[in-house]
Design an enzyme around this catalytic site. Structure first.
Site, PDB file in Angstrom:
ATOM      1  N   HIS A 159      39.349  54.653  33.676  1.00  0.00           N
ATOM      2  CA  HIS A 159      39.793  54.053  34.944  1.00  0.00           C
ATOM      3  C   HIS A 159      40.837  54.958  35.608  1.00  0.00           C
ATOM      4  O   HIS A 159      42.006  54.607  35.746  1.00  0.00           O
ATOM      5  CB  HIS A 159      40.379  52.686  34.592  1.00  0.00           C
ATOM      6  CG  HIS A 159      40.702  51.750  35.704  1.00  0.00           C
ATOM      7  ND1 HIS A 159      41.471  52.106  36.790  1.00  0.00           N
ATOM      8  CD2 HIS A 159      40.389  50.449  35.883  1.00  0.00           C
ATOM      9  CE1 HIS A 159      41.614  51.049  37.578  1.00  0.00           C
ATOM     10  NE2 HIS A 159      40.969  50.029  37.056  1.00  0.00           N
ATOM     11  N   GLU A 263      36.639  55.821  39.170  1.00  0.00           N
ATOM     12  CA  GLU A 263      36.518  55.602  37.727  1.00  0.00           C
ATOM     13  C   GLU A 263      35.118  55.985  37.243  1.00  0.00           C
ATOM     14  O   GLU A 263      34.130  55.727  37.914  1.00  0.00           O
ATOM     15  CB  GLU A 263      36.788  54.127  37.417  1.00  0.00           C
ATOM     16  CG  GLU A 263      38.060  53.596  38.066  1.00  0.00           C
ATOM     17  CD  GLU A 263      38.130  52.070  38.085  1.00  0.00           C
ATOM     18  OE1 GLU A 263      37.563  51.428  37.187  1.00  0.00           O
ATOM     19  OE2 GLU A 263      38.740  51.519  39.024  1.00  0.00           O
TER      20      GLU A 263
HETATM   21  C1  BG6 Z   1      39.289  47.874  39.054  1.00  0.00           C
HETATM   22  C2  BG6 Z   1      38.528  46.585  39.269  1.00  0.00           C
HETATM   23  O1  BG6 Z   1      38.553  48.709  38.241  1.00  0.00           O
HETATM   24  O2  BG6 Z   1      40.528  47.567  38.410  1.00  0.00           O
HETATM   25  C3  BG6 Z   1      39.387  45.679  40.133  1.00  0.00           C
HETATM   26  O3  BG6 Z   1      37.277  46.852  39.871  1.00  0.00           O
HETATM   27  C4  BG6 Z   1      40.731  45.439  39.492  1.00  0.00           C
HETATM   28  O4  BG6 Z   1      38.693  44.453  40.345  1.00  0.00           O
HETATM   29  C5  BG6 Z   1      41.394  46.780  39.205  1.00  0.00           C
HETATM   30  O5  BG6 Z   1      41.540  44.672  40.366  1.00  0.00           O
HETATM   31  C6  BG6 Z   1      42.734  46.681  38.509  1.00  0.00           C
HETATM   32  O6  BG6 Z   1      42.656  45.891  37.385  1.00  0.00           O
HETATM   33  P1  BG6 Z   1      43.925  45.531  36.544  1.00  0.00           P
HETATM   34  O7  BG6 Z   1      43.465  44.592  35.461  1.00  0.00           O
HETATM   35  O8  BG6 Z   1      44.433  46.831  35.962  1.00  0.00           O
HETATM   36  O9  BG6 Z   1      44.929  44.920  37.474  1.00  0.00           O
END
Ligand code: BG6
Length: 291
Positions: A159, A263
């Site tokens: 990510h 990502e």
């Molecule tokens: C992204 C998702 O990969 O991560 C989003 O598609 C999400 O929906 C974002 O809001 C952040 O996620 P988190 O759990 O780190 O706040």
């Protein structure tokens, strides 16, 4: 293992040094020939990478919280074995268990390509090996083995949060021909856009069956971030935009403009199905150039 024990077992003076950070979390600081990087053992989470002479490539929020069991905002969280909310149990953590788990460090080595850290984690039914190479490129390879006695499936993503001049001025190419799920409008499946992506509102899009290779063009900083991948069929693009960013205590209203998540993963329709004993390996390689 304590930072002192890690230093005596794996440390390379002036190249890889372990330290105890806030709240007892352990991090590795990597530097070689002007390149610097950083990785937390919690989540095997890369939080920085800056090639010699370049601006930071990886964005980590100035408000990130470094606390055991809490996901770090920014860097490269490792998402496994589900992406987003758990499919059936809302009590389970968003984006799986790997990003907040304490990974084992197995090896540190130097080669011409850079400084490599090898980590492992064994969540229920799987064995994960993650190789992070900090060099003139950042190369991340996640191998997942099904250790259970039957076939299993999972989602995964690296990510990556990228540091950029201004999210409203970058262009992302490589996704033009892929349909995508728009998570901001009830998971609607949208046809390929046919043109490079420019962001002008909250964006949370899961591109399916994407070809290897996407590029973030950043004219503000006069550079491109080039992402090459293998065995990764999905690309997720995310920026919360100011209203949602302001509601996230570890991001804030002033941080969203300087980041974009592009990502590398296998999620949704691209989830991985693995026979018992089989291994799947996904790789992403990040470089920067002047375009
Ligand atoms: C992204 C998702 O990969 O991560 C989003 O598609 C999400 O929906 C974002 O809001 C952040 O996620 P988190 O759990 O780190 O706040």
């Amino acid at each position: 293992m304590s930072a002192a024990e890690l230093n005596s077992k794996f440390g390379l003076a002036g190249v890889v040094e372990f330290a105890e950070a806030e709240h007892g979390l352990i991090k590795a600081a990597v530097s070689r020939a002007g390149m610097t990087g950083e990785l937390y053992l919690q989540g095997a989470h890369v939080t920085a990478w800056q090639p010699a002479g370049a601006r930071p490539v990886i964005f980590t929020s100035s408000r990130a919280v470094f606390v055991p069991g809490k996901a770090i905002r920014g860097g490269v969280p490792v998402i496994f074995p589900w992406f987003g909310p758990h499919p059936t149990d809302p009590a389970q953590p968003q984006h799986g268990v790997a990003r907040t788990a304490e990974w084992e460090l197995d090896a540190v080595e130097q080669s011409a390509e850079g400084v490599a850290l090898e980590l492992s984690l064994s969540p229920d039914g799987f064995a994960l090996r993650y190789r992070v190479v900090f060099g003139e490129e950042l190369r991340l390879t996640l191998a997942v083995r099904n250790t259970s006695s039957s076939a299993a499936s999972f989602e995964e993503a690296l990510h990556s949060y990228f540091a950029i001049s201004d999210v409203e001025r970058v262009t992302i190419s490589g996704l033009e021909d892929s349909s995508f799920i728009d998570k901001t409008v009830g998971m609607q499946l949208c046809p390929p856009a046919g043109a490079p992506l420019m962001l002008s509102k909250e964006t949370d899009q899961v591109y399916l069956n994407t070809p290897d290779g996407r590029v973030v063009h950043d004219p503000g900083w006069g550079r491109r971030i080039v992402v090459s991948t293998s065995a990764a069929a999905s690309t997720i693009v995310w920026n919360p935009w100011p209203e949602k960013a302001a509601a996230m205590a570890d991001l804030g209203a002033d941080n969203w403009r300087g980041m974009v998540c592009v990502e590398t993963g296998n999620v949704a329709d691209n989830r991985v199905h693995l026979p018992s004993g089989a291994t799947h390996e996904m790789m992403t390689r990040i470089t920067v150039d002047a375009g």
